[in-house]
Design an enzyme around this catalytic site. Structure first.
Site, PDB file in Angstrom:
ATOM      1  CG  HIS A  47      39.787  37.235  34.427  1.00 56.48           C
ATOM      2  ND1 HIS A  47      41.227  37.241  34.437  1.00 56.48           N
ATOM      3  CD2 HIS A  47      39.442  38.093  35.435  1.00 56.48           C
ATOM      4  CE1 HIS A  47      41.697  37.968  35.714  1.00 56.48           C
ATOM      5  NE2 HIS A  47      40.673  38.300  35.829  1.00 56.48           N
TER       6      HIS A  47
ATOM      7  CG  HIS B 117      44.380  38.951  39.184  1.00 50.58           C
ATOM      8  ND1 HIS B 117      43.918  38.172  39.831  1.00 50.58           N
ATOM      9  CD2 HIS B 117      43.177  39.286  38.313  1.00 50.58           C
ATOM     10  CE1 HIS B 117      42.649  38.071  39.730  1.00 50.58           C
ATOM     11  NE2 HIS B 117      41.970  38.626  38.888  1.00 50.58           N
TER      12      HIS B 117
END
Lengths: 215, 330
Positions: free
Chosen positions: B57, B217
């Protein structure tokens, strides 16, 4: 056996680890029907490694069973970072918290450990009795142990009472409706089947029992 | 899978080695663990702020470690939680007696990790408080169970500024909460991403399709359907955001247009302009526009739009200078 010394604690938990290694496939198969299918792996990996962590921490803990349990419980969490892994590890840590400053495990200390373990499961999992989880095996076991220990029971008597209560707890999960995880999605398939988490909880108690009573 | 890697299982640790080598004056690892990522220098007496979460991320989460923002970050595997022991070790390093704030995304594994670390730290008499980012409007109807995504930037910013100002643990927590309560995000994906150790995409989207409300995700979104224009995406997103958190004409916002990893900055500015046009028409003032990558999802194409409703206190926190290896604000 009346008491378990500080030095013997890793062997006590080694008995739990050995049992979970033996039951690995069985737990995975049970879990695959209603969950992720890795329950046996988590339990065997975590508990098999726990005695080693305890030995590593024994020096720093300096005879304090509680300290040894807390630190090694945290290491166990790092090894099996999953929901069940965290629940077990928190149980060991909270059980350890209840034994802070304790140098040998007698009946009352065992009961305190089990009560702490149950409280840890409840706190981390935010679960209540009757929700078809490991807590439904562990809580009755801890309460039975506490009752016998307070009545002046022996270490053997205490763990035997805990084991019997855990077994009854597992049986009771057969009629409970699941609220957590994939089991909640497949609730209809759970009717008449024991909760796999509760079975794992029973094995945890059985492992302790086998060391104390000989199994 | 086409990636510049060696062995997939070394993805996280080799990336971390590169970061430490490039920024030795700013960051270091502790406890002989590359994944215990801390600021190189402690700031005396300040409340320490720790985050953590999965890799994949960047710049979230470790990219926010530095002056003006946060002090340490537990680095998990790709899309996985760090361990309680790592958070514990980081806290032991960055705590300077004023206590520790845990500020992270609202994900089950992370919650358990941080709660366990807090239990251990309590034994050592280190005070901790926790708050989670839960800004992703489309992830759940109940705000308490929403996931934390790019909007957590505003929480890092507010908490970091308050800690720099010398606020105590309660005050730093309150600053983070103020930012979190006033922040909402919606995201959308155009392509999936590949987790190195998995080696193939975790879901599929056809060439002419997009997914609205997709999590970082690859969690399923509100709908999958034909690709929309930037204007249409902005309209749907702003409708969702402003329905969830009404903003009146004359009120002020900061907007954060965040790329998910594979969308060009040019496209983000197109989207930013479309968002701005909608807000202008409603008479909502834009105090600050932030465009770039702030919370990615490996190499997913797509973006998220966050709004943060501002008061004078939050404006002050937003203007506070920041210097991390990934973000600089003078």
């Amino acid at each position: 056996m009346d008491k378990i010394s500080f030095e013997e604690i890793p062997a006590l938990f080694g008995s739990v680890g050995k049992l979970f290694v033996d039951k690995k496939e069985e737990l995975c198969e049970m879990d695959a029907k209603l969950g992720d299918g890795d329950l046996g792996l988590t339990m065997s990996k975590g508990y098999d490694a726990l005695p080693g962590f305890m030995k590593d921490e024994a020096g720093a803990a300096g005879g304090d069973i509680g300290k040894m349990l807390m630190k090694s419980g945290m290491k166990m969490a790092s090894l099996v970072p999953s929901t069940m892994g965290f629940l077990m590890s928190t149980g060991v840590m909270e059980g350890g918290k209840a034994l802070k400053g304790v140098n040998e495990m007698d009946a009352k200390a065992l009961a305190a450990y089990l009560k702490g373990f149950a409280a840890g499961i409840q706190k981390r999992g935010k679960c209540e009795a009757g929700q078809r989880t490991i807590y439904d095996a562990i809580l009755p076991a801890a309460e039975a142990a506490e009752k016998i220990a307070e009545e002046g029971g022996t270490l053997e008597g205490t763990i035997k009472a805990a084991l019997k209560a855990a077994e009854e707890g597992v049986e009771a999960t057969k009629s409970m409706v699941p609220v957590f995880g994939k089991a909640a999605v497949h609730a209809a398939n759970c009717v008449g089947v024991a909760d796999q988490g509760a079975v794992a909880g029973y094995y945890k108690i059985l492992g302790l029992h086998n060391y104390i009573v000989g199994g | 899978m086409k990636k510049i890697i060696n062995a997939p299982e070394d993805y996280v640790d080799e990336m971390l080695k590169g970061i430490y080598e490039a920024h030795p004056d700013k960051v270091k690892c502790v406890a002989d663990d590359l994944r215990c990522y801390c600021r190189a220098a402690k700031k005396n007496g300040k409340v320490a702020i720790i985050t953590g979460g999965g890799t994949g991320h960047l710049p979230l989460f470790l990219g926010y470690v530095g002056d003006g923002m946060i002090d340490g970050c537990g680095v998990g595997g790709v899309f996985q939680s760090p361990s309680p022991e790592q958070i514990y070790n980081i806290a032991k390093e960055v705590d300077d007696g004023a206590g520790v704030l845990f500020l992270y995304g609202n994900y089950t594994g992370d919650i358990m990790t941080f709660d366990m670390a807090a239990d251990m730290l309590e034994m050592d008499d280190i005070e901790t408080k926790s708050i989670v980012g839960a800004d992703d409007v489309n992830s759940h109807k109940d705000p308490k169970t929403r996931r934390g995504v790019a909007g957590i930037y505003f929480m890092f910013k507010a908490a970091g500024a308050k800690a720099d100002e010398g606020g105590d643990l309660e005050a730093v927590l309150a600053a983070a909460k103020l930012a979190g309560d006033n922040t909402r995000t919606v995201g959308f994906a155009l392509t999936p991403c590949v987790i190195p150790e998995v080696g193939h995409a975790n879901f599929e989207l056809a060439e002419n399709e997009m997914a609205m409300g997709m999590g970082i995700h690859g969690e399923p979104g509100v709908w999958n359907g034909p690709l929309k224009t930037s204007k249409e995406i902005a309209e749907e997103s702003m409708k969702t955001l402003l329905e969830d958190m009404p903003v009146a004409s004359g009120e002020e916002l900061a907007i954060l247009i965040n790329g998910l990893g594979a969308t060009s900055v040019e496209e983000l500015y197109i989207l930013s302009h479309d968002v701005r046009t909608i807000l202008d028409a409603k008479g909502i003032k834009v105090y600050k526009t932030i465009v770039g990558e702030y919370a990615t999802s490996m190499e997913m194409a797509g973006a998220s739009i966050s709004i943060c409703k501002l008061n004078d206190e939050l404006k002050g926190y937003l203007d506070h200078p920041v210097d991390t290896p990934f973000i600089t604000q003078k």
